[in-house]
Design an enzyme around this catalytic site. Structure first.
Site, PDB file in Angstrom:
ATOM      1  N   ASP A  38       0.826  -1.204   0.000  1.00  0.00           N
ATOM      2  CA  ASP A  38       0.000   0.000   0.000  1.00  0.00           C
ATOM      3  C   ASP A  38       0.864   1.259   0.000  1.00  0.00           C
ATOM      4  O   ASP A  38       1.967   1.249   0.540  1.00  0.00           O
ATOM      5  CB  ASP A  38      -0.899  -0.030   1.245  1.00  0.00           C
ATOM      6  CG  ASP A  38      -2.120   0.855   1.084  1.00  0.00           C
ATOM      7  OD1 ASP A  38      -2.337   1.380  -0.026  1.00  0.00           O
ATOM      8  OD2 ASP A  38      -2.854   1.029   2.074  1.00  0.00           O
ATOM      9  N   TRP A  43       3.054   7.862  -2.205  1.00  0.00           N
ATOM     10  CA  TRP A  43       4.500   8.020  -2.405  1.00  0.00           C
ATOM     11  C   TRP A  43       4.756   8.956  -3.589  1.00  0.00           C
ATOM     12  O   TRP A  43       5.583   9.862  -3.526  1.00  0.00           O
ATOM     13  CB  TRP A  43       5.121   6.649  -2.671  1.00  0.00           C
ATOM     14  CG  TRP A  43       6.600   6.644  -2.901  1.00  0.00           C
ATOM     15  CD1 TRP A  43       7.582   6.484  -1.968  1.00  0.00           C
ATOM     16  CD2 TRP A  43       7.267   6.785  -4.174  1.00  0.00           C
ATOM     17  NE1 TRP A  43       8.822   6.518  -2.568  1.00  0.00           N
ATOM     18  CE2 TRP A  43       8.659   6.705  -3.912  1.00  0.00           C
ATOM     19  CE3 TRP A  43       6.841   6.969  -5.487  1.00  0.00           C
ATOM     20  CZ2 TRP A  43       9.615   6.804  -4.925  1.00  0.00           C
ATOM     21  CZ3 TRP A  43       7.792   7.076  -6.500  1.00  0.00           C
ATOM     22  CH2 TRP A  43       9.161   6.994  -6.211  1.00  0.00           C
ATOM     23  N   ARG A  51       0.329   9.375  -9.828  1.00  0.00           N
ATOM     24  CA  ARG A  51       0.156   8.146  -9.037  1.00  0.00           C
ATOM     25  C   ARG A  51       0.755   6.927  -9.744  1.00  0.00           C
ATOM     26  O   ARG A  51       1.318   6.035  -9.119  1.00  0.00           O
ATOM     27  CB  ARG A  51      -1.335   7.892  -8.809  1.00  0.00           C
ATOM     28  CG  ARG A  51      -2.012   8.842  -7.828  1.00  0.00           C
ATOM     29  CD  ARG A  51      -3.506   8.546  -7.768  1.00  0.00           C
ATOM     30  NE  ARG A  51      -3.777   7.143  -7.496  1.00  0.00           N
ATOM     31  CZ  ARG A  51      -3.721   6.595  -6.283  1.00  0.00           C
ATOM     32  NH1 ARG A  51      -3.429   7.341  -5.243  1.00  0.00           N
ATOM     33  NH2 ARG A  51      -3.977   5.317  -6.120  1.00  0.00           N
ATOM     34  N   HIS A  55       3.183   3.356  -8.814  1.00  0.00           N
ATOM     35  CA  HIS A  55       3.025   1.924  -9.110  1.00  0.00           C
ATOM     36  C   HIS A  55       4.295   1.372  -9.768  1.00  0.00           C
ATOM     37  O   HIS A  55       4.725   0.261  -9.471  1.00  0.00           O
ATOM     38  CB  HIS A  55       1.809   1.695 -10.012  1.00  0.00           C
ATOM     39  CG  HIS A  55       0.520   2.075  -9.344  1.00  0.00           C
ATOM     40  ND1 HIS A  55       0.206   1.679  -8.076  1.00  0.00           N
ATOM     41  CD2 HIS A  55      -0.536   2.822  -9.769  1.00  0.00           C
ATOM     42  CE1 HIS A  55      -0.976   2.160  -7.728  1.00  0.00           C
ATOM     43  NE2 HIS A  55      -1.436   2.863  -8.736  1.00  0.00           N
ATOM     44  N   THR A  84     -10.709  -6.930  -5.820  1.00  0.00           N
ATOM     45  CA  THR A  84     -11.964  -6.887  -6.580  1.00  0.00           C
ATOM     46  C   THR A  84     -12.594  -5.488  -6.491  1.00  0.00           C
ATOM     47  O   THR A  84     -13.415  -5.131  -7.321  1.00  0.00           O
ATOM     48  CB  THR A  84     -12.964  -7.938  -6.035  1.00  0.00           C
ATOM     49  OG1 THR A  84     -12.949  -7.887  -4.596  1.00  0.00           O
ATOM     50  CG2 THR A  84     -12.603  -9.341  -6.470  1.00  0.00           C
ATOM     51  N   ASN A  86     -10.667  -2.708  -6.555  1.00  0.00           N
ATOM     52  CA  ASN A  86      -9.819  -1.746  -7.273  1.00  0.00           C
ATOM     53  C   ASN A  86     -10.349  -1.385  -8.665  1.00  0.00           C
ATOM     54  O   ASN A  86      -9.891  -0.414  -9.270  1.00  0.00           O
ATOM     55  CB  ASN A  86      -8.374  -2.263  -7.394  1.00  0.00           C
ATOM     56  CG  ASN A  86      -7.584  -2.167  -6.099  1.00  0.00           C
ATOM     57  OD1 ASN A  86      -6.648  -2.939  -5.869  1.00  0.00           O
ATOM     58  ND2 ASN A  86      -7.939  -1.211  -5.234  1.00  0.00           N
ATOM     59  N   TRP A  87     -11.343  -2.151  -9.164  1.00  0.00           N
ATOM     60  CA  TRP A  87     -11.958  -1.783 -10.453  1.00  0.00           C
ATOM     61  C   TRP A  87     -12.633  -0.419 -10.359  1.00  0.00           C
ATOM     62  O   TRP A  87     -12.903   0.222 -11.363  1.00  0.00           O
ATOM     63  CB  TRP A  87     -13.003  -2.822 -10.878  1.00  0.00           C
ATOM     64  CG  TRP A  87     -12.432  -4.178 -11.156  1.00  0.00           C
ATOM     65  CD1 TRP A  87     -12.579  -5.294 -10.397  1.00  0.00           C
ATOM     66  CD2 TRP A  87     -11.610  -4.572 -12.279  1.00  0.00           C
ATOM     67  NE1 TRP A  87     -11.909  -6.361 -10.953  1.00  0.00           N
ATOM     68  CE2 TRP A  87     -11.313  -5.944 -12.114  1.00  0.00           C
ATOM     69  CE3 TRP A  87     -11.107  -3.905 -13.399  1.00  0.00           C
ATOM     70  CZ2 TRP A  87     -10.534  -6.651 -13.012  1.00  0.00           C
ATOM     71  CZ3 TRP A  87     -10.322  -4.619 -14.301  1.00  0.00           C
ATOM     72  CH2 TRP A  87     -10.056  -5.971 -14.107  1.00  0.00           C
ATOM     73  N   ARG A 212      -5.904  -1.850   8.360  1.00  0.00           N
ATOM     74  CA  ARG A 212      -7.070  -2.545   7.790  1.00  0.00           C
ATOM     75  C   ARG A 212      -6.644  -3.860   7.157  1.00  0.00           C
ATOM     76  O   ARG A 212      -5.501  -3.996   6.725  1.00  0.00           O
ATOM     77  CB  ARG A 212      -7.693  -1.691   6.663  1.00  0.00           C
ATOM     78  CG  ARG A 212      -8.458  -0.511   7.099  1.00  0.00           C
ATOM     79  CD  ARG A 212      -9.211   0.076   5.901  1.00  0.00           C
ATOM     80  NE  ARG A 212      -8.324   0.736   4.951  1.00  0.00           N
ATOM     81  CZ  ARG A 212      -7.959   2.007   5.023  1.00  0.00           C
ATOM     82  NH1 ARG A 212      -8.400   2.760   5.991  1.00  0.00           N
ATOM     83  NH2 ARG A 212      -7.155   2.539   4.123  1.00  0.00           N
ATOM     84  N   GLU A 225       0.574 -13.107  12.125  1.00  0.00           N
ATOM     85  CA  GLU A 225       1.048 -11.933  12.862  1.00  0.00           C
ATOM     86  C   GLU A 225       1.047 -10.751  11.897  1.00  0.00           C
ATOM     87  O   GLU A 225       1.494 -10.878  10.753  1.00  0.00           O
ATOM     88  CB  GLU A 225       2.479 -12.164  13.379  1.00  0.00           C
ATOM     89  CG  GLU A 225       2.590 -13.249  14.409  1.00  0.00           C
ATOM     90  CD  GLU A 225       1.890 -12.886  15.723  1.00  0.00           C
ATOM     91  OE1 GLU A 225       1.858 -11.701  16.081  1.00  0.00           O
ATOM     92  OE2 GLU A 225       1.371 -13.818  16.380  1.00  0.00           O
TER      93      GLU A 225
HETATM   94  C1  FPP Z   1      -1.430   0.064  -3.717  1.00  0.00           C
HETATM   95  O1  FPP Z   1      -1.056   1.430  -3.744  1.00  0.00           O
HETATM   96  C2  FPP Z   1      -0.778  -0.711  -4.795  1.00  0.00           C
HETATM   97  C3  FPP Z   1      -1.403  -1.219  -5.902  1.00  0.00           C
HETATM   98  C4  FPP Z   1      -2.851  -1.025  -6.151  1.00  0.00           C
HETATM   99  C5  FPP Z   1      -0.685  -1.986  -6.962  1.00  0.00           C
HETATM  100  C6  FPP Z   1       0.532  -2.741  -6.531  1.00  0.00           C
HETATM  101  C7  FPP Z   1       1.077  -3.553  -7.640  1.00  0.00           C
HETATM  102  C8  FPP Z   1       2.384  -3.762  -7.885  1.00  0.00           C
HETATM  103  C9  FPP Z   1       3.463  -3.158  -7.045  1.00  0.00           C
HETATM  104  C10 FPP Z   1       2.839  -4.626  -9.041  1.00  0.00           C
HETATM  105  C11 FPP Z   1       2.332  -6.043  -9.018  1.00  0.00           C
HETATM  106  C12 FPP Z   1       2.846  -6.840 -10.177  1.00  0.00           C
HETATM  107  C13 FPP Z   1       2.245  -7.919 -10.781  1.00  0.00           C
HETATM  108  C14 FPP Z   1       2.931  -8.639 -11.869  1.00  0.00           C
HETATM  109  C15 FPP Z   1       0.894  -8.403 -10.384  1.00  0.00           C
HETATM  110  P1  FPP Z   1      -2.220   2.520  -3.747  1.00  0.00           P
HETATM  111  O2  FPP Z   1      -2.460   2.954  -5.160  1.00  0.00           O
HETATM  112  O3  FPP Z   1      -3.431   1.983  -3.059  1.00  0.00           O
HETATM  113  O4  FPP Z   1      -1.569   3.682  -2.926  1.00  0.00           O
HETATM  114  P2  FPP Z   1      -2.366   4.820  -2.113  1.00  0.00           P
HETATM  115  O5  FPP Z   1      -3.073   4.106  -0.986  1.00  0.00           O
HETATM  116  O6  FPP Z   1      -1.272   5.715  -1.644  1.00  0.00           O
HETATM  117  O7  FPP Z   1      -3.302   5.471  -3.063  1.00  0.00           O
END
Ligand code: FPP
Length: 262
Positions: A38, A43, A51, A55, A84, A86-87, A212, A225
């Site tokens: 998260d 970041w 944003r 990623h 599910t 995040n869509w 959470r 843990e």
């Molecule tokens: C949460 O940050 C992170 C994600 C929704 C995506 C994480 C995915 C990867 C690091 C790559 C995974 C790779 C594969 C091949 C499946 P956020 O956007 O929720 O951050 P925020 O809470 O600060 O908005």
């Protein structure tokens, strides 16, 4: 899982001053470490970046944590990449993530091959855009012969949806006459989960300070843990992981019983 001591020593050269590696108990490395990755968006925003750049930076962290877990002899590393829910994000962010997932899997294939990493997806990947799904299927086939650490990526995953799916699969077996209602137990339900055959997470790490569970591995984390750090996922590196494992090793895990010390 076996680990290579020489490679681990080399990988953990120069620890930060707050980390005492001599207190790391290699006999008690969690078998299954799970990461709720998260804080990518925050970041990036904190740096005046889009944003989506967060990623991309998050993928660099994932790569480091995969390598660190292999070096430490972890059996299973799971990571929550896309829920599910995040869509519901803006379409352009969903599109970028789907593109990034596919690109990352291809880009990381050499690492996964070199380190003999088995790959599993947790979640309904049949519902992903065709290009992402095809790349995942290609990547899975490329890694099919691997026998090392399992990397379980939760993509289009929801804990409640997983339990509904498992219930339906059990009900189907009852209807077909291959399962008696009386024989439904924790083991038979576990077998219907995406994590079938994997040990439950012992350590769940959540970055960015959120307290959470977010619909993640609801069944499997019953006795895990939790380690929550304020660090955003793109800043989570091997040393942050070591801090989490050291904290885990200091916990008194009782599984509902009493401590050995009492
Ligand atoms: C949460 O940050 C992170 C994600 C929704 C995506 C994480 C995915 C990867 C690091 C790559 C995974 C790779 C594969 C091949 C499946 P956020 O956007 O929720 O951050 P925020 O809470 O600060 O908005």
């Amino acid at each position: 899982m076996q680990y290579d001591e020489a490679k681990l020593t080399e990988y953990l050269l120069d620890p930060p001053s707050d980390i005492d590696l001599s207190s790391l108990d290699m006999a008690r490395i969690p078998r299954h470490i799970s990461c709720i990755m998260d804080g990518n968006g925050r970041w990036a925003t904190a740096r005046g970046m889009a944003r989506t750049e967060g990623h991309k930076a998050g993928i660099v962290s994932l790569r480091e944590i995969i390598t660190a877990c292999v070096r430490l002899g972890v059996d299973v590393l799971s990571a929550y990449a896309f829920s599910t829910e995040n869509w519901n994000r803006p379409q352009h962010e969903v599109n970028l993530l789907m593109h990034l997932f596919a690109k990352t899997f291809i880009d990381e294939l050499p690492l996964l091959k070199q380190e003999n990493v088995q790959v599993r997806f947790l979640g309904d990947i049949s519902a992903l855009p065709a290009r992402t799904r095809e790349v995942f299927e290609y990547g899975l086939a490329e890694c099919a012969s691997h026998t090392g650490m399992v990397l379980a990526l939760a993509v289009n995953y929801g804990g409640r949806a997983e339990l509904v799916r498992a219930s339906k699969l059990l009900a189907q077996r009852v209807l077909e006459g291959t399962l008696d209602v009386e024989d439904i137990d924790e083991a038979s339900l576990s077998e219907q989960l995406y994590t079938a055959g994997l040990p439950d997470p012992e350590l769940v790490v959540r970055t960015s300070g959120e307290l959470r569970v977010s619909n993640y591995l609801l069944w499997q984390i019953a006795y895990a843990e939790f380690y929550v750090t304020d660090t955003y996922w793109p800043d989570f590196d091997r040393w942050e992981l070591i801090r989490a494992i050291l904290a885990f090793q200091n916990r008194d895990r009782r599984f509902g019983g009493l401590s050995a010390k009492r």
